[in-house]
Design a protein around this motif. Structure first.
Motif, PDB file in Angstrom:
ATOM      1  N   ALA A 397       0.815  -1.220   0.000  1.00  0.00           N
ATOM      2  CA  ALA A 397       0.000   0.000   0.000  1.00  0.00           C
ATOM      3  C   ALA A 397       0.845   1.264   0.000  1.00  0.00           C
ATOM      4  O   ALA A 397       0.307   2.355   0.176  1.00  0.00           O
ATOM      5  N   GLY A 398       2.154   1.151  -0.218  1.00  0.00           N
ATOM      6  CA  GLY A 398       3.041   2.303  -0.193  1.00  0.00           C
ATOM      7  C   GLY A 398       2.926   3.158  -1.440  1.00  0.00           C
ATOM      8  O   GLY A 398       2.211   2.827  -2.399  1.00  0.00           O
ATOM      9  N   ASP A 399       3.653   4.273  -1.435  1.00  0.00           N
ATOM     10  CA  ASP A 399       3.576   5.225  -2.543  1.00  0.00           C
ATOM     11  C   ASP A 399       3.934   4.589  -3.882  1.00  0.00           C
ATOM     12  O   ASP A 399       3.354   4.920  -4.916  1.00  0.00           O
ATOM     13  N   GLN A 400       4.893   3.656  -3.866  1.00  0.00           N
ATOM     14  CA  GLN A 400       5.373   3.079  -5.116  1.00  0.00           C
ATOM     15  C   GLN A 400       4.355   2.173  -5.793  1.00  0.00           C
ATOM     16  O   GLN A 400       4.501   1.841  -6.975  1.00  0.00           O
ATOM     17  N   GLN A 406      -5.096   1.550  -6.442  1.00  0.00           N
ATOM     18  CA  GLN A 406      -6.260   2.157  -7.094  1.00  0.00           C
ATOM     19  C   GLN A 406      -6.852   1.237  -8.149  1.00  0.00           C
ATOM     20  O   GLN A 406      -8.080   1.117  -8.292  1.00  0.00           O
ATOM     21  N   LEU A 407      -5.976   0.573  -8.914  1.00  0.00           N
ATOM     22  CA  LEU A 407      -6.448  -0.378  -9.924  1.00  0.00           C
ATOM     23  C   LEU A 407      -7.268  -1.487  -9.260  1.00  0.00           C
ATOM     24  O   LEU A 407      -8.363  -1.844  -9.737  1.00  0.00           O
ATOM     25  N   ASN A 408      -6.748  -2.042  -8.172  1.00  0.00           N
ATOM     26  CA  ASN A 408      -7.441  -3.133  -7.493  1.00  0.00           C
ATOM     27  C   ASN A 408      -8.823  -2.701  -7.004  1.00  0.00           C
ATOM     28  O   ASN A 408      -9.810  -3.430  -7.156  1.00  0.00           O
ATOM     29  N   ALA A 409      -8.885  -1.509  -6.395  1.00  0.00           N
ATOM     30  CA  ALA A 409     -10.166  -1.026  -5.883  1.00  0.00           C
ATOM     31  C   ALA A 409     -11.170  -0.834  -7.011  1.00  0.00           C
ATOM     32  O   ALA A 409     -12.358  -1.196  -6.892  1.00  0.00           O
ATOM     33  N   ARG A 466       3.389  -5.447 -13.191  1.00  0.00           N
ATOM     34  CA  ARG A 466       2.387  -4.464 -13.609  1.00  0.00           C
ATOM     35  C   ARG A 466       1.641  -4.937 -14.857  1.00  0.00           C
ATOM     36  O   ARG A 466       0.426  -4.753 -14.978  1.00  0.00           O
ATOM     37  N   ASP A 467       2.370  -5.547 -15.784  1.00  0.00           N
ATOM     38  CA  ASP A 467       1.715  -6.063 -16.995  1.00  0.00           C
ATOM     39  C   ASP A 467       0.660  -7.109 -16.644  1.00  0.00           C
ATOM     40  O   ASP A 467      -0.439  -7.123 -17.214  1.00  0.00           O
ATOM     41  N   ARG A 468       0.999  -7.985 -15.690  1.00  0.00           N
ATOM     42  CA  ARG A 468       0.049  -9.033 -15.309  1.00  0.00           C
ATOM     43  C   ARG A 468      -1.196  -8.431 -14.668  1.00  0.00           C
ATOM     44  O   ARG A 468      -2.332  -8.828 -14.986  1.00  0.00           O
ATOM     45  N   ALA A 469      -1.006  -7.486 -13.748  1.00  0.00           N
ATOM     46  CA  ALA A 469      -2.158  -6.870 -13.091  1.00  0.00           C
ATOM     47  C   ALA A 469      -3.071  -6.192 -14.113  1.00  0.00           C
ATOM     48  O   ALA A 469      -4.300  -6.356 -14.076  1.00  0.00           O
ATOM     49  N   HIS A 470      -2.473  -5.464 -15.047  1.00  0.00           N
ATOM     50  CA  HIS A 470      -3.284  -4.734 -16.027  1.00  0.00           C
ATOM     51  C   HIS A 470      -3.923  -5.669 -17.053  1.00  0.00           C
ATOM     52  O   HIS A 470      -5.010  -5.375 -17.563  1.00  0.00           O
ATOM     53  N   LYS A 471      -3.264  -6.782 -17.345  1.00  0.00           N
ATOM     54  CA  LYS A 471      -3.862  -7.731 -18.290  1.00  0.00           C
ATOM     55  C   LYS A 471      -5.145  -8.327 -17.718  1.00  0.00           C
ATOM     56  O   LYS A 471      -6.175  -8.411 -18.411  1.00  0.00           O
ATOM     57  N   HIS A 472      -5.113  -8.733 -16.454  1.00  0.00           N
ATOM     58  CA  HIS A 472      -6.313  -9.298 -15.840  1.00  0.00           C
ATOM     59  C   HIS A 472      -7.381  -8.229 -15.634  1.00  0.00           C
ATOM     60  O   HIS A 472      -8.580  -8.499 -15.766  1.00  0.00           O
ATOM     61  N   ALA A 473      -6.936  -7.007 -15.313  1.00  0.00           N
ATOM     62  CA  ALA A 473      -7.897  -5.903 -15.183  1.00  0.00           C
ATOM     63  C   ALA A 473      -8.587  -5.627 -16.512  1.00  0.00           C
ATOM     64  O   ALA A 473      -9.803  -5.377 -16.562  1.00  0.00           O
ATOM     65  N   HIS A 474      -7.816  -5.673 -17.601  1.00  0.00           N
ATOM     66  CA  HIS A 474      -8.406  -5.468 -18.926  1.00  0.00           C
ATOM     67  C   HIS A 474      -9.442  -6.549 -19.227  1.00  0.00           C
ATOM     68  O   HIS A 474     -10.535  -6.252 -19.757  1.00  0.00           O
TER      69      HIS A 474
END
Length: 527
Positions: A397-400, A406-409, A466-474
């Motif tokens: 949950a840190g700044d980085q 935000q994507l997860n929420a 990051r690619d994996r998180a965004h791929k599943h989000a897409h």
């Protein structure tokens, strides 16, 4: 009394020792191969899962029971049973043997010796895999559960960092994870390893509703007093804390056993064959100057570190028992992948330690044993915590990683809103199985895996994460958009396509998602 090879060994030391191993990898199948992807799975499988289960089988054959508490996350269990991963693993083991042949035929003596060692190891691994694992890992683990060799810990689907997760999704992920364990092993774990040992007040109520009786936290979460499990707030759910003094004796970046000069170096490769030819030699020695690996030197170091660990546990049991005025509990906990993957000699050390501890008069048991035998203290008002850096939530949950938070929420809210609206459109009809809803929840849970934030925070393949998180989000967004716009045929086609791409958790059922107004009741009734 503890049964050791048919002989009775008398307990002479106070208290009890528990070893807890947490086995987990994110879903890697069909998501790259090298340097991050399926290779990570196959290396861990060959170096850790095969030899560690072999160690446990050998000890079980001697009549030893309740040796350790073993956590297996649903996402790892899915990969160990997945047909694509099983085929890939078989090919990987064959390729390992080919590389060993290549080394054995090279000109230098050290390379030939390396090739001979690796050939023996790869041949043994192939035989073990083809004999026991070829049709999936569930049967291998079921044997250990049935023999009471281990206590199995479960966990939520896809390994989310639960404190940051919407309560409905948190409940769904946990109950589906326990159901997944039941389907694979005909056994529902009573204990879990909470992903990243993450906790926030209120989670204990969800655990109790799901039938979870105990879980792991890191030592500082219990203010350093890990001499007993502690009921959490006003629940009967017990938190067991990792004893850092004993755990760090093994796995410390500065002084842990794996960094010993005689052990095989994890980072140094023979570039012709991809094998690992060197020993650590020294912490500051560059790879090109490291000495060749010597199994005899490593064996001597293993014996030294077994003796050291047994003495460390003995001292800790005595000192903690004296401090608290009763028999104390000592819990050492590690990632399972330490034993073999990160620390080549780890499985050998593990087998010797599990023999040496009872022979030294130390009682060894599982977390369930500790609870049953009264190693439970006063309730604790457990606060926000994890086993990550700082023992707080900064890694997840840190700044980085605020972009991932935000994507997860957003993804979770999109999934919940879309499914709720779809359900509301047919209030008079019984809810039927909906494969589109199922896939939306799969993609949501894959998006919120704690691994992605961890890899970013630790700068370990951050781009891949990051690619994996965004791929599943897409995937979630485009399915949800089709549902929201009434394009049901498109939604089904998209859901089928994304499911074919990964194909995990086929038993996941969106009908068990708690409703927005009856979370507690739905949660309690869904296991």
């Amino acid at each position: 009394m503890t049964s050791v090879t048919g002989a009775a060994v008398t307990k002479t030391e106070p208290g009890m020792f528990c070893l807890v191993l947490h086995s987990h990898l994110p879903w890697l199948a069909n998501h790259g191969r090298w340097p991050v992807g399926e290779e990570w799975l196959y290396q861990s499988w060959a170096a850790t899962y095969l030899p560690v289960t072999a160690v446990l089988r050998r000890l079980a054959a001697e009549g030893r029971t309740r040796l350790l508490t073993l956590g297996i996350t649903p996402v790892l269990a899915a990969q160990l049973d997945d047909p694509h991963c099983l085929d890939g693993m078989h090919h990987w083991l064959g390729n390992w043997q080919i590389r060993a042949h290549e080394a054995a035929g090279m000109s230098s003596t050290s390379q030939r010796e390396l090739g001979a060692r690796e050939h023996r190891a790869s041949a043994a691994a192939l035989e073990d895999f083809e004999t026991r694992w070829r049709h999936g890992g569930s049967a291998v683990l079921r044997e250990l559960i049935g023999a009471e060799t281990i206590e199995l810990l479960g966990g939520p689907l896809a390994h989310p960092f639960q404190p940051l997760l919407d309560e409905r999704m948190r409940a769904f992920s946990l109950t589906e994870g326990l159901a997944d364990a039941r389907a694979r092993w005909n056994h529902t774990p009573s204990g879990i390893w909470a992903p990243e040992c993450g906790f926030t007040p209120g989670m204990e109520a969800g655990y109790a509703a799901a039938g979870v009786s105990h879980f792991m936290v890191d030592g500082p979460a219990l203010r350093g007093d890990t001499s007993a499990g502690r009921p959490v707030w006003d629940s009967d759910v017990v938190a067991f804390g990792r004893d850092l003094e004993v755990s760090y004796r093994v796995w410390s970046p500065k002084t842990g056993y794996p960094g010993h000069a005689a052990y095989r170096d994890f980072h140094t490769y023979d570039h012709d064959t991809g094998l690992k030819p060197a020993r650590v030699t020294g912490r500051t020695v560059p790879s090109e100057k490291k000495a060749p690996y010597d199994p005899a030197l490593a064996a001597a170091a293993i014996d030294k570190h077994v003796d050291d660990f047994v003495e460390t546990v003995r001292r800790r049991l005595r000192s903690e028992s004296e401090r608290v005025g009763r028999d104390a509990l000592v819990v050492a906990a590690f990632d399972t992948e330490l034993f073999g993957h990160w620390w080549f000699e780890g499985p050998q050390w593990l087998e010797k330690v599990l023999r040496a501890l009872p022979e030294a008069g130390i009682e060894v048991g599982t977390l369930a044993d500790a609870r049953a035998r009264g190693y439970v203290g006063e309730p604790v008002e457990l606060q926000d915590s994890s086993w990550g850096s700082g023992k707080d939530w900064r890694v997840w949950a840190g700044d980085q990683v605020q972009d991932l938070v935000q994507l997860n929420a957003e993804v979770v809210q999109t999934a919940l809103d879309t499914i709720d609206k779809s359900r509301d459109s047919n209030p008079e009809h019984p809810e039927l199985r909906n494969r589109v809803h199922d896939q939306m929840l799969r993609e949501t849970l894959m998006t919120v895996s704690s691994d992605w934030a961890f890899m970013v925070s630790k700068d370990s393949a951050a781009g891949y994460a990051r690619d994996r998180a965004h791929k599943h989000a897409h995937a979630l967004r485009e399915i949800a958009d089709a549902v929201a716009s009434g394009r049901d045929d498109v939604a089904r086609r998209l859901a089928d396509g994304w499911n074919a791409a990964d194909g995990l958790f086929p038993a996941l059922d969106a009908r068990r998602l708690p409703g927005p107004l009856t979370e507690t009741a739905a949660f309690a009734g869904s296991v």
